[in-house]
Design a protein around this motif. Structure first.
Motif, mmCIF file in Angstrom:
data_model
loop_
_atom_site.group_PDB
_atom_site.id
_atom_site.type_symbol
_atom_site.label_atom_id
_atom_site.label_comp_id
_atom_site.label_asym_id
_atom_site.label_seq_id
_atom_site.Cartn_x
_atom_site.Cartn_y
_atom_site.Cartn_z
ATOM 1 N N MET A 157 4.621 5.602 2.413
ATOM 2 C CA MET A 157 5.065 4.261 2.025
ATOM 3 C C MET A 157 4.229 3.193 2.724
ATOM 4 O O MET A 157 3.873 2.179 2.130
ATOM 5 N N ILE A 158 3.887 3.440 3.985
ATOM 6 C CA ILE A 158 3.049 2.489 4.721
ATOM 7 C C ILE A 158 1.632 2.482 4.153
ATOM 8 O O ILE A 158 1.052 1.429 3.895
ATOM 9 N N GLN A 159 1.059 3.666 3.936
ATOM 10 C CA GLN A 159 -0.321 3.775 3.454
ATOM 11 C C GLN A 159 -0.499 3.102 2.104
ATOM 12 O O GLN A 159 -1.500 2.448 1.857
ATOM 13 N N PHE A 160 0.469 3.236 1.221
ATOM 14 C CA PHE A 160 0.341 2.689 -0.130
ATOM 15 C C PHE A 160 1.094 1.371 -0.294
ATOM 16 O O PHE A 160 1.303 0.909 -1.404
ATOM 17 N N ASP A 161 1.486 0.772 0.825
ATOM 18 C CA ASP A 161 2.125 -0.544 0.844
ATOM 19 C C ASP A 161 3.315 -0.626 -0.111
ATOM 20 O O ASP A 161 3.441 -1.553 -0.900
#
Length: 79
Positions: free
Chosen positions: A31-35
């Motif tokens: 979720m963080i990596q793909f915003d």
């Protein structure tokens, strides 16, 4: 037992035959990596039989939740 979430939140059910740490860490990193927006995680740990898995999946369907899982036991993975 329906969790309360904001309408923009996506509910994610995490099933694990352990404590659920691996799956939840992987989901949070993705979720963080793909915003992606913050989602509500509902973790089901020590899931070790088909009846419990079926019950959880039925609830996930009612809640329109995404389901992620880490199941090491062959018997539970094949459901």
């Amino acid at each position: 037992m329906t969790p309360t979430t904001e309408s923009s939140d996506k509910l994610i059910y995490v099933l694990s035959d352990g404590i659920g740490q691996s799956a939840s860490t992987l989901l949070k990193a993705g979720m963080i990596q793909f915003d992606l927006s913050v989602s509500a995680l509902r973790i089901f740990s020590r899931v070790d039989n088909s009846d419990r898995i079926k019950t959880i999946l039925e609830q996930a369907n009612e809640d329109r939740a995404f389901v992620a899982y880490t199941l090491a036991k062959k018997e539970t993975r094949q459901l």
